[in-house]
Design a protein around this motif. Sequence first.
Motif, mmCIF file in Angstrom:
data_model
loop_
_atom_site.group_PDB
_atom_site.id
_atom_site.type_symbol
_atom_site.label_atom_id
_atom_site.label_comp_id
_atom_site.label_asym_id
_atom_site.label_seq_id
_atom_site.Cartn_x
_atom_site.Cartn_y
_atom_site.Cartn_z
ATOM 1 N N VAL A 1 2.043 -0.278 3.742
ATOM 2 C CA VAL A 1 2.520 -1.275 2.963
ATOM 3 C C VAL A 1 1.574 -1.592 1.706
ATOM 4 O O VAL A 1 2.266 -1.815 0.577
ATOM 5 N N ALA A 2 0.131 -1.579 1.802
ATOM 6 C CA ALA A 2 -0.495 -1.925 0.743
ATOM 7 C C ALA A 2 -0.885 -0.720 -0.355
ATOM 8 O O ALA A 2 -0.445 -1.073 -1.543
ATOM 9 N N GLU B 1 -0.248 10.664 1.495
ATOM 10 C CA GLU B 1 -0.100 10.106 2.871
ATOM 11 C C GLU B 1 -0.399 11.251 3.800
ATOM 12 O O GLU B 1 0.286 12.413 3.598
ATOM 13 N N VAL B 2 -1.289 10.866 4.569
ATOM 14 C CA VAL B 2 -1.722 11.973 5.516
ATOM 15 C C VAL B 2 -0.871 12.413 6.465
ATOM 16 O O VAL B 2 -0.813 13.563 6.964
ATOM 17 N N ARG C 1 5.191 6.280 7.777
ATOM 18 C CA ARG C 1 5.262 5.889 9.039
ATOM 19 C C ARG C 1 5.750 4.760 9.225
ATOM 20 O O ARG C 1 5.582 3.578 8.541
ATOM 21 N N ARG D 1 10.214 -2.847 10.648
ATOM 22 C CA ARG D 1 9.210 -1.905 9.940
ATOM 23 C C ARG D 1 10.074 -0.781 8.911
ATOM 24 O O ARG D 1 9.753 -0.568 8.167
ATOM 25 N N THR E 1 -4.541 14.483 1.885
ATOM 26 C CA THR E 1 -5.428 13.431 1.787
ATOM 27 C C THR E 1 -6.680 13.867 1.230
ATOM 28 O O THR E 1 -6.705 14.981 0.766
ATOM 29 N N PHE F 1 2.511 2.705 20.479
ATOM 30 C CA PHE F 1 1.477 2.228 19.465
ATOM 31 C C PHE F 1 0.357 1.792 20.409
ATOM 32 O O PHE F 1 0.770 0.827 21.217
ATOM 33 N N ASP G 1 -5.457 -3.087 4.996
ATOM 34 C CA ASP G 1 -6.220 -3.038 5.947
ATOM 35 C C ASP G 1 -7.572 -2.447 5.866
ATOM 36 O O ASP G 1 -8.723 -2.822 6.486
ATOM 37 N N GLY H 1 -0.642 -11.690 12.479
ATOM 38 C CA GLY H 1 1.008 -11.770 11.665
ATOM 39 C C GLY H 1 1.163 -11.816 10.344
ATOM 40 O O GLY H 1 2.022 -12.404 9.575
ATOM 41 N N GLY I 1 -0.732 -9.266 8.234
ATOM 42 C CA GLY I 1 -1.161 -8.136 7.712
ATOM 43 C C GLY I 1 -0.269 -7.657 6.730
ATOM 44 O O GLY I 1 -0.806 -7.051 5.406
ATOM 45 N N THR I 2 1.048 -7.620 6.739
ATOM 46 C CA THR I 2 2.164 -7.035 5.682
ATOM 47 C C THR I 2 1.966 -8.019 4.552
ATOM 48 O O THR I 2 1.905 -7.418 3.419
#
Length: 370
Positions: free
Chosen positions: A10-11, A30-31, A36, A101, A123, A262, A284, A294, A296-297
Amino acid sequence: MKILVVGAGVAGLSATINLQRRGHAVTLLEVAPEIRTSGSPIDVRGDALDMVREMGILDEIRAAEIRMSVDSEFVDDHGNRIAGFSTEHSHDRPDDIEITRPDLMRILVGALEPGTDLRFATTVADLAAGADGVHVSLTDGTEDDFDLVVGADGVHSRTRSIVFGPEADYVRFLGVYLALAPVGPPAPEGTPGRMHLAPGRMMALLQSPDAELAGTYFRSPKLDVDHHDPAAVRGVLRQVFRDDVWRVHELIDRMVASPGLFFDECSQTRMPRWSVGRVVLVGDAAHCAAPLSGRGTSLGISGGLFLAQAIEENPGDLAGALAEYERRQRPYVDRAQRGVQGSIDRNVPATADDVAARYAALRQYEASRA
Ligand SMILES: Cc1cc2nc3c(=O)[nH]c(=O)nc-3n(C[C@H](O)[C@H](O)[C@H](O)COP(=O)(O)OP(=O)(O)OC[C@H]3O[C@@H](n4cnc5c(N)ncnc54)[C@H](O)[C@@H]3O)c2cc1C
Protein backbone atom coordinates in the motif's frame (compact mmCIF):
# COMPACT_ATOMS: atom_id res chain seq x y z
CA MET A 1 13.43 13.47 -10.03
CA LYS A 2 14.39 9.89 -10.82
CA ILE A 3 13.10 7.85 -7.90
CA LEU A 4 13.34 4.19 -6.85
CA VAL A 5 10.50 2.85 -4.70
CA VAL A 6 11.26 -0.48 -3.00
CA GLY A 7 8.12 -2.51 -2.21
CA ALA A 8 4.74 -2.52 -3.98
CA GLY A 9 2.49 -2.72 -0.92
CA VAL A 10 0.00 0.00 0.00
CA ALA A 11 2.70 2.50 0.98
CA GLY A 12 4.91 1.88 -2.08
CA LEU A 13 1.96 2.09 -4.45
CA SER A 14 0.68 5.28 -2.79
CA ALA A 15 4.15 6.85 -3.01
CA THR A 16 4.51 5.83 -6.66
CA ILE A 17 1.06 7.09 -7.71
CA ASN A 18 1.48 10.42 -5.93
CA LEU A 19 5.05 10.96 -7.17
CA GLN A 20 4.11 10.09 -10.76
CA ARG A 21 1.24 12.58 -10.66
CA ARG A 22 3.81 15.27 -9.82
CA GLY A 23 5.98 14.40 -12.79
CA HIS A 24 8.64 12.16 -11.23
CA ALA A 25 10.04 9.11 -13.02
CA VAL A 26 9.53 6.14 -10.70
CA THR A 27 10.95 2.62 -10.84
CA LEU A 28 9.00 0.31 -8.51
CA LEU A 29 10.49 -2.95 -7.20
CA GLU A 30 8.55 -5.83 -5.67
CA VAL A 31 10.40 -8.84 -4.28
CA ALA A 32 7.38 -11.13 -4.67
CA PRO A 33 6.51 -12.52 -8.13
CA GLU A 34 3.22 -10.61 -8.09
CA ILE A 35 1.31 -8.04 -6.04
CA ARG A 36 0.64 -9.55 -2.60
CA THR A 37 -3.05 -9.56 -1.74
CA SER A 38 -3.48 -12.02 1.13
CA GLY A 39 -4.66 -10.91 4.55
CA SER A 40 -7.85 -9.72 6.14
CA PRO A 41 -10.16 -7.05 4.78
CA ILE A 42 -8.89 -3.61 5.64
CA ASP A 43 -10.28 -0.26 6.66
CA VAL A 44 -9.64 3.00 4.86
CA ARG A 45 -10.51 5.37 7.62
CA GLY A 46 -10.53 8.94 8.86
CA ASP A 47 -8.48 11.45 6.91
CA ALA A 48 -7.27 8.70 4.54
CA LEU A 49 -10.67 9.02 2.86
CA ASP A 50 -9.90 12.61 1.86
CA MET A 51 -6.51 11.46 0.65
CA VAL A 52 -7.86 8.74 -1.64
CA ARG A 53 -10.35 11.33 -2.93
CA GLU A 54 -7.40 13.58 -3.79
CA MET A 55 -5.73 10.61 -5.52
CA GLY A 56 -8.89 10.20 -7.62
CA ILE A 57 -9.70 6.66 -6.43
CA LEU A 58 -12.35 7.26 -3.74
CA ASP A 59 -15.29 6.34 -5.99
CA GLU A 60 -13.67 3.09 -7.05
CA ILE A 61 -12.88 2.21 -3.43
CA ARG A 62 -16.42 3.02 -2.36
CA ALA A 63 -17.83 0.90 -5.16
CA ALA A 64 -15.89 -2.07 -3.79
CA GLU A 65 -16.97 -1.48 -0.18
CA ILE A 66 -17.89 -4.59 1.81
CA ARG A 67 -19.55 -5.14 5.18
CA MET A 68 -17.66 -7.64 7.32
CA SER A 69 -19.94 -9.57 9.67
CA VAL A 70 -21.64 -6.52 11.16
CA ASP A 71 -22.68 -8.58 14.16
CA SER A 72 -20.11 -10.57 16.04
CA GLU A 73 -20.56 -12.63 19.15
CA PHE A 74 -18.42 -14.23 21.78
CA VAL A 75 -19.15 -17.88 22.49
CA ASP A 76 -18.34 -20.14 25.41
CA ASP A 77 -16.55 -23.50 25.28
CA HIS A 78 -19.71 -25.13 23.89
CA GLY A 79 -20.43 -22.49 21.26
CA ASN A 80 -23.22 -20.81 23.23
CA ARG A 81 -23.52 -17.05 22.83
CA ILE A 82 -22.14 -14.98 25.73
CA ALA A 83 -22.35 -11.44 24.41
CA GLY A 84 -22.22 -9.63 21.11
CA PHE A 85 -21.32 -6.36 19.51
CA SER A 86 -21.75 -4.62 16.22
CA THR A 87 -18.60 -3.75 14.28
CA GLU A 88 -20.41 -0.74 12.80
CA HIS A 89 -19.69 1.15 16.00
CA SER A 90 -15.92 0.86 15.72
CA HIS A 91 -15.65 3.35 12.87
CA ASP A 92 -13.85 6.73 13.17
CA ARG A 93 -16.25 8.31 10.75
CA PRO A 94 -19.58 7.05 9.48
CA ASP A 95 -18.14 7.03 5.97
CA ASP A 96 -15.12 4.79 6.82
CA ILE A 97 -14.78 2.11 4.17
CA GLU A 98 -14.00 -1.58 4.56
CA ILE A 99 -12.64 -3.26 1.46
CA THR A 100 -10.95 -6.54 0.63
CA ARG A 101 -7.21 -6.50 0.17
CA PRO A 102 -7.33 -7.80 -3.43
CA ASP A 103 -9.77 -5.00 -4.35
CA LEU A 104 -7.69 -2.24 -2.75
CA MET A 105 -4.50 -3.52 -4.36
CA ARG A 106 -6.22 -3.82 -7.77
CA ILE A 107 -7.44 -0.21 -7.53
CA LEU A 108 -4.01 1.10 -6.49
CA VAL A 109 -2.23 -0.81 -9.27
CA GLY A 110 -4.82 0.51 -11.73
CA ALA A 111 -3.96 4.07 -10.66
CA LEU A 112 -0.29 3.69 -11.70
CA GLU A 113 0.72 5.42 -14.92
CA PRO A 114 0.42 3.12 -17.94
CA GLY A 115 3.81 1.57 -18.65
CA THR A 116 5.12 2.03 -15.10
CA ASP A 117 8.53 0.39 -14.65
CA LEU A 118 7.30 -2.20 -12.11
CA ARG A 119 9.75 -5.06 -11.64
CA PHE A 120 8.62 -8.20 -9.84
CA ALA A 121 10.90 -10.73 -8.13
CA THR A 122 13.51 -7.98 -7.91
CA THR A 123 14.98 -6.09 -5.03
CA VAL A 124 17.94 -4.06 -3.92
CA ALA A 125 21.17 -6.01 -3.58
CA ASP A 126 23.08 -3.00 -2.32
CA LEU A 127 22.98 0.75 -2.36
CA ALA A 128 25.56 3.44 -1.87
CA ALA A 129 24.17 6.87 -1.04
CA GLY A 130 26.20 9.93 -1.99
CA ALA A 131 25.51 13.65 -1.77
CA ASP A 132 24.26 13.85 -5.36
CA GLY A 133 22.50 10.53 -5.77
CA VAL A 134 22.14 6.91 -4.74
CA HIS A 135 23.90 4.17 -6.68
CA VAL A 136 21.80 0.99 -6.54
CA SER A 137 22.65 -2.59 -7.50
CA LEU A 138 19.60 -4.75 -8.11
CA THR A 139 19.20 -8.50 -7.75
CA ASP A 140 18.44 -8.74 -11.50
CA GLY A 141 22.08 -7.82 -12.06
CA THR A 142 21.47 -4.24 -13.21
CA GLU A 143 22.79 -1.04 -11.61
CA ASP A 144 21.43 2.48 -11.75
CA ASP A 145 21.58 5.90 -10.12
CA PHE A 146 18.60 7.61 -8.49
CA ASP A 147 17.94 11.02 -6.96
CA LEU A 148 15.90 9.44 -4.18
CA VAL A 149 15.25 5.92 -2.83
CA VAL A 150 11.96 5.31 -1.03
CA GLY A 151 11.98 2.21 1.20
CA ALA A 152 8.41 0.88 1.29
CA ASP A 153 9.34 -2.73 1.97
CA GLY A 154 7.32 -3.38 5.10
CA VAL A 155 8.07 -4.07 8.74
CA HIS A 156 11.06 -6.33 7.90
CA SER A 157 12.46 -3.69 5.51
CA ARG A 158 15.72 -4.52 3.80
CA THR A 159 16.19 -0.89 2.78
CA ARG A 160 16.05 0.07 6.46
CA SER A 161 18.58 -2.62 7.39
CA ILE A 162 21.04 -1.51 4.71
CA VAL A 163 20.81 2.21 5.41
CA PHE A 164 19.72 2.63 9.04
CA GLY A 165 20.98 -0.55 10.73
CA PRO A 166 19.61 -3.82 12.09
CA GLU A 167 15.90 -4.50 12.52
CA ALA A 168 16.39 -5.14 16.24
CA ASP A 169 17.27 -1.46 16.72
CA TYR A 170 13.85 -0.31 15.49
CA VAL A 171 11.27 -3.10 15.60
CA ARG A 172 9.69 -3.81 18.97
CA PHE A 173 7.81 -7.10 19.49
CA LEU A 174 4.54 -6.52 21.32
CA GLY A 175 4.25 -10.01 22.85
CA VAL A 176 1.40 -11.06 20.54
CA TYR A 177 1.26 -13.29 17.45
CA LEU A 178 -1.30 -13.26 14.69
CA ALA A 179 -2.46 -16.08 12.39
CA LEU A 180 -5.12 -15.55 9.77
CA ALA A 181 -6.40 -17.44 6.74
CA PRO A 182 -9.41 -17.76 4.46
CA VAL A 183 -10.84 -21.17 5.32
CA GLY A 184 -13.90 -21.56 3.13
CA PRO A 185 -16.57 -19.98 0.96
CA PRO A 186 -18.69 -17.21 2.44
CA ALA A 187 -21.45 -18.23 4.85
CA PRO A 188 -25.02 -17.05 4.18
CA GLU A 189 -25.53 -13.32 4.59
CA GLY A 190 -26.27 -12.33 8.18
CA THR A 191 -24.17 -15.10 9.73
CA PRO A 192 -22.45 -13.44 12.69
CA GLY A 193 -18.74 -13.60 13.33
CA ARG A 194 -17.87 -15.78 16.33
CA MET A 195 -15.04 -15.43 18.80
CA HIS A 196 -13.76 -17.52 21.66
CA LEU A 197 -11.57 -16.14 24.42
CA ALA A 198 -9.22 -17.92 26.79
CA PRO A 199 -6.57 -16.22 28.92
CA GLY A 200 -4.05 -14.80 26.44
CA ARG A 201 -5.76 -16.35 23.41
CA MET A 202 -8.49 -15.35 20.99
CA MET A 203 -9.79 -17.49 18.14
CA ALA A 204 -12.29 -16.10 15.65
CA LEU A 205 -14.34 -17.24 12.69
CA LEU A 206 -15.24 -14.10 10.76
CA GLN A 207 -17.49 -13.61 7.76
CA SER A 208 -16.65 -11.50 4.75
CA PRO A 209 -18.51 -11.47 1.43
CA ASP A 210 -15.77 -13.42 -0.33
CA ALA A 211 -14.70 -15.93 2.34
CA GLU A 212 -14.91 -17.27 5.85
CA LEU A 213 -11.79 -16.20 7.71
CA ALA A 214 -10.30 -17.93 10.71
CA GLY A 215 -7.93 -15.88 12.78
CA THR A 216 -6.20 -15.80 16.10
CA TYR A 217 -4.20 -13.48 18.25
CA PHE A 218 -2.30 -15.03 21.12
CA ARG A 219 0.15 -13.74 23.70
CA SER A 220 3.54 -15.37 23.72
CA PRO A 221 7.20 -14.71 24.29
CA LYS A 222 9.18 -14.54 21.07
CA LEU A 223 9.07 -17.93 19.31
CA ASP A 224 11.74 -19.60 17.24
CA VAL A 225 9.50 -20.60 14.34
CA ASP A 226 9.68 -20.25 10.56
CA HIS A 227 6.63 -18.07 9.80
CA HIS A 228 6.40 -19.49 6.30
CA ASP A 229 6.41 -23.19 7.27
CA PRO A 230 2.77 -24.32 7.73
CA ALA A 231 3.80 -27.48 9.64
CA ALA A 232 5.81 -25.43 12.12
CA VAL A 233 2.99 -22.91 12.48
CA ARG A 234 0.52 -25.74 13.06
CA GLY A 235 2.77 -27.15 15.81
CA VAL A 236 2.88 -23.76 17.52
CA LEU A 237 -0.87 -23.20 17.29
CA ARG A 238 -1.66 -26.72 18.50
CA GLN A 239 0.62 -26.20 21.48
CA VAL A 240 -0.73 -22.75 22.33
CA PHE A 241 -4.37 -23.87 22.06
CA ARG A 242 -3.91 -27.38 23.47
CA ASP A 243 -6.44 -26.85 26.26
CA ASP A 244 -9.08 -25.04 24.26
CA VAL A 245 -12.44 -26.31 23.14
CA TRP A 246 -15.25 -24.89 20.96
CA ARG A 247 -14.09 -25.31 17.31
CA VAL A 248 -10.56 -24.14 18.00
CA HIS A 249 -8.69 -27.25 16.83
CA GLU A 250 -10.80 -27.61 13.69
CA LEU A 251 -10.13 -23.95 12.83
CA ILE A 252 -6.39 -24.36 13.38
CA ASP A 253 -6.33 -27.31 10.96
CA ARG A 254 -8.31 -25.38 8.35
CA MET A 255 -6.09 -22.30 8.72
CA VAL A 256 -2.89 -24.26 8.34
CA ALA A 257 -4.24 -26.08 5.27
CA SER A 258 -5.14 -22.77 3.59
CA PRO A 259 -2.75 -21.42 0.94
CA GLY A 260 -3.61 -17.94 2.23
CA LEU A 261 -2.22 -18.55 5.74
CA PHE A 262 -0.61 -15.44 7.21
CA PHE A 263 1.42 -15.82 10.41
CA ASP A 264 3.53 -13.10 11.96
CA GLU A 265 4.45 -11.42 15.18
CA CYS A 266 2.77 -8.13 16.04
CA SER A 267 5.48 -5.52 16.18
CA GLN A 268 5.87 -1.79 16.01
CA THR A 269 8.55 0.08 14.11
CA ARG A 270 9.77 3.09 16.04
CA MET A 271 12.48 5.29 14.55
CA PRO A 272 13.80 8.69 15.60
CA ARG A 273 13.82 9.76 11.92
CA TRP A 274 12.70 8.28 8.65
CA SER A 275 15.31 9.63 6.25
CA VAL A 276 19.05 9.81 5.84
CA GLY A 277 20.30 11.91 2.94
CA ARG A 278 18.56 10.66 -0.20
CA VAL A 279 16.93 7.57 1.33
CA VAL A 280 13.52 7.80 3.01
CA LEU A 281 11.17 5.20 4.50
CA VAL A 282 7.38 5.09 4.19
CA GLY A 283 4.69 2.78 5.58
CA ASP A 284 5.40 -0.13 7.93
CA ALA A 285 9.15 0.11 7.19
CA ALA A 286 9.17 3.48 8.97
CA HIS A 287 6.37 3.19 11.49
CA CYS A 288 4.45 -0.09 11.61
CA ALA A 289 1.73 0.34 14.23
CA ALA A 290 0.87 -3.42 14.29
CA PRO A 291 -2.14 -5.04 12.60
CA LEU A 292 -4.13 -4.54 15.82
CA SER A 293 -4.13 -0.79 15.20
CA GLY A 294 -6.39 -1.15 12.16
CA ARG A 295 -4.60 1.88 10.73
CA GLY A 296 -1.64 0.52 8.76
CA THR A 297 -3.34 0.92 5.40
CA SER A 298 -4.41 4.48 6.09
CA LEU A 299 -0.88 5.32 7.27
CA GLY A 300 0.59 3.76 4.13
CA ILE A 301 -1.68 5.89 1.96
CA SER A 302 -1.05 9.12 3.85
CA GLY A 303 2.73 8.63 3.94
CA GLY A 304 2.96 8.27 0.15
CA LEU A 305 0.82 11.35 -0.39
CA PHE A 306 2.59 13.54 2.19
CA LEU A 307 6.00 12.58 0.78
CA ALA A 308 5.01 13.58 -2.77
CA GLN A 309 3.34 16.81 -1.60
CA ALA A 310 6.33 17.82 0.53
CA ILE A 311 8.73 17.29 -2.39
CA GLU A 312 6.50 19.39 -4.64
CA GLU A 313 6.24 22.19 -2.12
CA ASN A 314 10.00 22.35 -1.43
CA PRO A 315 11.61 22.50 -4.88
CA GLY A 316 15.39 22.11 -4.75
CA ASP A 317 15.35 21.39 -1.02
CA LEU A 318 15.14 17.63 -0.56
CA ALA A 319 16.22 17.72 3.09
CA GLY A 320 13.52 20.29 3.82
CA ALA A 321 10.95 18.20 1.94
CA LEU A 322 11.79 15.01 3.84
CA ALA A 323 11.57 16.87 7.14
CA GLU A 324 8.19 18.28 6.12
CA TYR A 325 6.91 14.80 5.11
CA GLU A 326 7.84 13.54 8.56
CA ARG A 327 6.27 16.53 10.31
CA ARG A 328 2.93 15.86 8.60
CA GLN A 329 2.92 12.09 9.03
CA ARG A 330 4.12 11.81 12.65
CA PRO A 331 0.86 12.85 14.37
CA TYR A 332 -1.08 10.12 12.56
CA VAL A 333 1.57 7.54 13.45
CA ASP A 334 1.74 8.57 17.11
CA ARG A 335 -2.02 8.24 17.44
CA ALA A 336 -2.08 4.80 15.81
CA GLN A 337 0.85 3.44 17.83
CA ARG A 338 -0.52 4.76 21.13
CA GLY A 339 -3.85 2.98 20.65
CA VAL A 340 -2.39 -0.49 20.20
CA GLN A 341 -1.91 -1.60 23.81
CA GLY A 342 -5.59 -0.91 24.52
CA SER A 343 -6.52 -2.93 21.46
CA ILE A 344 -4.35 -5.85 22.62
CA ASP A 345 -5.97 -5.78 26.06
CA ARG A 346 -9.48 -5.76 24.57
CA ASN A 347 -8.86 -8.40 21.92
CA VAL A 348 -6.56 -10.72 23.86
CA PRO A 349 -7.34 -10.39 27.59
CA ALA A 350 -4.36 -11.74 29.52
CA THR A 351 -5.94 -13.53 32.48
CA ALA A 352 -9.19 -15.31 33.38
CA ASP A 353 -10.20 -12.20 35.33
CA ASP A 354 -9.54 -10.03 32.29
CA VAL A 355 -11.67 -12.36 30.13
CA ALA A 356 -14.50 -12.13 32.66
CA ALA A 357 -14.18 -8.33 32.77
CA ARG A 358 -14.31 -8.20 28.98
CA TYR A 359 -17.51 -10.23 28.90
CA ALA A 360 -19.03 -8.08 31.64
CA ALA A 361 -18.23 -4.93 29.65
CA LEU A 362 -19.78 -6.42 26.51
CA ARG A 363 -22.95 -7.44 28.34
CA GLN A 364 -23.23 -3.96 29.82
CA TYR A 365 -22.77 -2.47 26.37
CA GLU A 366 -25.47 -4.75 24.97
CA ALA A 367 -27.86 -3.85 27.79
CA SER A 368 -27.25 -0.13 27.20
CA ARG A 369 -28.30 -0.52 23.57
CA ALA A 370 -31.34 -2.70 24.19
C1 LIG B 1 -3.25 -9.78 8.68
C2 LIG B 1 -3.18 -8.30 8.62
C3 LIG B 1 -4.33 -7.56 8.83
C4 LIG B 1 -4.30 -6.20 8.75
N1 LIG B 1 -5.45 -5.50 8.92
C5 LIG B 1 -5.43 -4.15 8.76
C6 LIG B 1 -6.62 -3.38 8.87
O1 LIG B 1 -7.69 -3.88 9.12
N2 LIG B 1 -6.54 -2.05 8.68
C7 LIG B 1 -5.36 -1.45 8.40
O2 LIG B 1 -5.36 -0.26 8.21
N3 LIG B 1 -4.21 -2.15 8.30
C8 LIG B 1 -4.22 -3.48 8.47
N4 LIG B 1 -3.06 -4.20 8.37
C9 LIG B 1 -1.80 -3.52 8.15
C10 LIG B 1 -1.59 -3.09 6.73
O3 LIG B 1 -1.80 -4.12 5.80
C11 LIG B 1 -0.17 -2.62 6.60
O4 LIG B 1 0.15 -1.91 7.74
C12 LIG B 1 -0.12 -1.71 5.43
O5 LIG B 1 -0.45 -2.47 4.30
C13 LIG B 1 1.26 -1.09 5.29
O6 LIG B 1 1.71 -1.27 4.03
P1 LIG B 1 3.23 -1.27 3.62
O7 LIG B 1 3.15 -1.05 2.15
O8 LIG B 1 4.02 -0.33 4.43
O9 LIG B 1 3.77 -2.70 3.99
P2 LIG B 1 3.40 -4.11 3.40
O10 LIG B 1 1.93 -4.25 3.22
O11 LIG B 1 4.09 -5.11 4.25
O12 LIG B 1 4.05 -4.11 1.94
C14 LIG B 1 5.44 -4.21 1.73
C15 LIG B 1 5.67 -4.71 0.32
O13 LIG B 1 7.05 -4.74 0.09
C16 LIG B 1 7.42 -5.99 -0.43
N5 LIG B 1 8.78 -6.25 -0.01
C17 LIG B 1 9.23 -6.73 1.16
N6 LIG B 1 10.55 -6.78 1.17
C18 LIG B 1 10.96 -6.32 -0.03
C19 LIG B 1 12.22 -6.12 -0.62
N7 LIG B 1 13.36 -6.39 0.04
N8 LIG B 1 12.27 -5.62 -1.87
C20 LIG B 1 11.13 -5.31 -2.56
N9 LIG B 1 9.92 -5.49 -2.05
C21 LIG B 1 9.83 -5.97 -0.79
C22 LIG B 1 6.42 -6.97 0.14
O14 LIG B 1 6.33 -8.14 -0.65
C23 LIG B 1 5.15 -6.13 0.11
O15 LIG B 1 4.51 -6.21 -1.14
C24 LIG B 1 -3.07 -5.56 8.47
C25 LIG B 1 -1.90 -6.29 8.28
C26 LIG B 1 -1.95 -7.64 8.37
C27 LIG B 1 -0.68 -8.41 8.15
